[in-house]
Design a protein around this motif. Structure first.
Motif, short mmCIF file in Angstrom:
data_model
loop_
_atom_site.label_atom_id
_atom_site.label_comp_id
_atom_site.label_asym_id
_atom_site.label_seq_id
_atom_site.Cartn_x
_atom_site.Cartn_y
_atom_site.Cartn_z
N GLU A 50 -6.31 3.15 -9.28
CA GLU A 50 -7.65 3.21 -8.68
C GLU A 50 -7.79 2.24 -7.52
O GLU A 50 -8.38 2.58 -6.48
CB GLU A 50 -8.70 2.94 -9.76
CG GLU A 50 -8.78 4.03 -10.82
CD GLU A 50 -9.78 3.69 -11.91
OE1 GLU A 50 -10.97 3.52 -11.59
OE2 GLU A 50 -9.36 3.61 -13.09
N ARG A 51 -7.26 1.04 -7.67
CA ARG A 51 -7.32 0.07 -6.56
C ARG A 51 -6.57 0.59 -5.35
O ARG A 51 -7.05 0.50 -4.21
CB ARG A 51 -6.74 -1.28 -7.00
CG ARG A 51 -6.54 -2.25 -5.82
CD ARG A 51 -6.03 -3.60 -6.26
NE ARG A 51 -4.73 -3.56 -6.90
CZ ARG A 51 -3.58 -3.52 -6.22
NH1 ARG A 51 -3.56 -3.46 -4.89
NH2 ARG A 51 -2.43 -3.52 -6.88
N LEU A 52 -5.37 1.11 -5.57
CA LEU A 52 -4.57 1.60 -4.47
C LEU A 52 -5.23 2.79 -3.79
O LEU A 52 -5.21 2.90 -2.55
CB LEU A 52 -3.17 1.98 -4.98
CG LEU A 52 -2.30 0.82 -5.45
CD1 LEU A 52 -1.02 1.33 -6.10
CD2 LEU A 52 -1.96 -0.11 -4.28
N ALA A 53 -5.83 3.67 -4.56
CA ALA A 53 -6.51 4.82 -3.97
C ALA A 53 -7.69 4.37 -3.11
O ALA A 53 -7.92 4.89 -2.00
CB ALA A 53 -6.98 5.77 -5.08
N LYS A 54 -8.42 3.39 -3.60
CA LYS A 54 -9.59 2.91 -2.87
C LYS A 54 -9.21 2.23 -1.56
O LYS A 54 -9.89 2.37 -0.54
CB LYS A 54 -10.38 1.94 -3.75
CG LYS A 54 -11.63 1.36 -3.07
CD LYS A 54 -12.39 0.47 -4.03
CE LYS A 54 -11.61 -0.78 -4.37
NZ LYS A 54 -12.38 -1.72 -5.23
N ASN A 55 -8.07 1.51 -1.55
CA ASN A 55 -7.72 0.70 -0.39
C ASN A 55 -6.75 1.37 0.58
O ASN A 55 -6.61 0.90 1.72
CB ASN A 55 -7.13 -0.64 -0.85
CG ASN A 55 -8.17 -1.55 -1.48
OD1 ASN A 55 -8.97 -2.16 -0.79
ND2 ASN A 55 -8.16 -1.63 -2.80
N THR A 56 -6.08 2.40 0.15
CA THR A 56 -5.11 3.06 1.05
C THR A 56 -5.64 4.37 1.62
O THR A 56 -5.05 4.92 2.55
CB THR A 56 -3.80 3.37 0.31
OG1 THR A 56 -4.05 4.29 -0.77
CG2 THR A 56 -3.18 2.09 -0.26
N GLY A 57 -6.74 4.87 1.09
CA GLY A 57 -7.27 6.14 1.56
C GLY A 57 -6.60 7.34 0.94
O GLY A 57 -6.94 8.48 1.24
N SER A 67 -4.30 11.25 -7.20
CA SER A 67 -3.20 12.18 -7.43
C SER A 67 -2.02 11.87 -6.52
O SER A 67 -0.86 11.96 -6.94
CB SER A 67 -3.66 13.62 -7.21
OG SER A 67 -4.64 13.99 -8.18
N GLU A 68 -2.29 11.52 -5.27
CA GLU A 68 -1.22 11.17 -4.33
C GLU A 68 -0.52 9.89 -4.77
O GLU A 68 0.71 9.78 -4.67
CB GLU A 68 -1.79 11.03 -2.93
CG GLU A 68 -2.24 12.33 -2.30
CD GLU A 68 -2.93 12.14 -0.96
OE1 GLU A 68 -2.73 12.98 -0.07
OE2 GLU A 68 -3.68 11.14 -0.82
N ILE A 69 -1.31 8.93 -5.24
CA ILE A 69 -0.72 7.67 -5.72
C ILE A 69 0.18 7.94 -6.93
O ILE A 69 1.31 7.44 -7.02
CB ILE A 69 -1.81 6.66 -6.10
CG1 ILE A 69 -2.70 6.32 -4.89
CG2 ILE A 69 -1.17 5.38 -6.67
CD1 ILE A 69 -1.99 5.62 -3.77
N ARG A 70 -0.29 8.77 -7.83
CA ARG A 70 0.50 9.07 -9.04
C ARG A 70 1.76 9.85 -8.68
O ARG A 70 2.81 9.68 -9.33
CB ARG A 70 -0.34 9.84 -10.04
CG ARG A 70 -1.45 9.00 -10.67
CD ARG A 70 -2.15 9.72 -11.81
NE ARG A 70 -3.12 8.84 -12.46
CZ ARG A 70 -4.42 8.85 -12.19
NH1 ARG A 70 -4.91 9.70 -11.28
NH2 ARG A 70 -5.24 8.01 -12.79
N ALA A 71 1.69 10.69 -7.66
CA ALA A 71 2.87 11.43 -7.23
C ALA A 71 3.93 10.48 -6.67
O ALA A 71 5.14 10.65 -6.92
CB ALA A 71 2.48 12.47 -6.18
N ILE A 72 3.49 9.46 -5.94
CA ILE A 72 4.42 8.45 -5.41
C ILE A 72 5.05 7.67 -6.57
O ILE A 72 6.27 7.43 -6.59
CB ILE A 72 3.69 7.51 -4.44
CG1 ILE A 72 3.33 8.26 -3.15
CG2 ILE A 72 4.55 6.28 -4.13
CD1 ILE A 72 2.50 7.44 -2.17
N ILE A 73 4.22 7.28 -7.52
CA ILE A 73 4.73 6.55 -8.68
C ILE A 73 5.77 7.38 -9.42
O ILE A 73 6.82 6.87 -9.83
CB ILE A 73 3.57 6.15 -9.62
CG1 ILE A 73 2.69 5.10 -8.95
CG2 ILE A 73 4.11 5.63 -10.96
CD1 ILE A 73 1.42 4.79 -9.72
N GLU A 74 5.50 8.66 -9.56
CA GLU A 74 6.43 9.54 -10.25
C GLU A 74 7.77 9.61 -9.52
O GLU A 74 8.84 9.58 -10.15
CB GLU A 74 5.83 10.95 -10.34
CG GLU A 74 6.72 11.96 -11.04
CD GLU A 74 6.97 11.64 -12.51
OE1 GLU A 74 8.02 12.07 -13.03
OE2 GLU A 74 6.13 10.96 -13.12
#
Length: 214
Positions: A166-173, A177-184
């Motif tokens: 949630e923090r990364l989504a809020k600060n990176t735009g 789902s995109e953040i989780r795809a990168i983590i995956e």
């Protein structure tokens, strides 16, 4: 006759000793060449031929820029990047031939029962709570508030990565789902499916967040 016999015995003993020392010297020379030169050269050659990336430190390099080894943790504290484990880096002890400081890592060696350990963990908890107010009192994964045994673990658990979505989504735009795809993409599974645990490479995640890695 006795003197002659005694002299012959001494001569035979000297020859026997010379033979023993000669064999020992030859054995030392041969094993030094085989184990210290041939074996090392063969291993180095095979590694450079078949595993050059791993043999040279698993350095992540993009367009001529080196961003560090994927095997060595780096600390991130800004809001736009994923945070990894606490590291214990030291640049004040060793220098190279040109006098430049050489960074090395090690464990904290703090007892879990010590006041220093408790203070370090509490400071990290406070830092993480401040950066993730949306999490409230949700438990923080332990690997986000402690050092690893090596002091430079480049990975965190999938749970620790998910905690920061949630923090990364809020600060990176980017969307969650995109953040989780990168983590995956940056998640490494247990070796052979059974050895170790799933783990997320923090440096790779951050380079993908920055658009450096695809």
């Amino acid at each position: 006759m006795r003197k002659t016999s005694f002299g012959m015995k001494k001569g035979c003993e000297a020859m026997r000793q010379a033979k023993i020392w000669g064999s020992a010297a030859l054995f030392f020379l041969v094993t030094t060449i085989l184990c210290g030169v041939v074996y090392t050269a063969v291993c180095t050659g095979v590694a450079q031929l078949f595993f050059p990336y791993q043999a040279n430190g698993s350095i992540i390099e993009v367009d001529g820029t080196k961003y560090g080894s994927e095997l060595v943790g780096q600390e991130f504290h800004d809001q736009d990047h994923m945070w990894g484990r606490l590291t214990n880096a030291n640049v004040s002890t060793f220098t190279d031939d040109e006098g430049n400081p050489v960074m090395w890592y090690g464990p904290s060696n703090l007892s879990p029962a010590s006041d220093d350990f408790a203070a370090t963990v509490q400071a990290r908890i406070d830092e993480i709570h401040a950066a993730h107010p949306e999490k409230g009192d949700e438990p923080i994964p332990s690997d986000l508030v402690t050092n690893s045994g090596s002091g430079f673990d480049p990975h965190i658990s999938p749970a620790a990565a998910e905690y920061q979505v949630e923090r990364l989504a809020k600060n990176t735009g980017k969307t969650p789902s995109e953040i989780r795809a990168i983590i995956e993409q940056c998640t490494e599974q247990p070796q052979f499916g059974i050895l170790g645990d799933a783990r997320v490479n923090v440096l790779k995640v951050n380079l993908m967040l920055d658009g450096i890695l695809q």
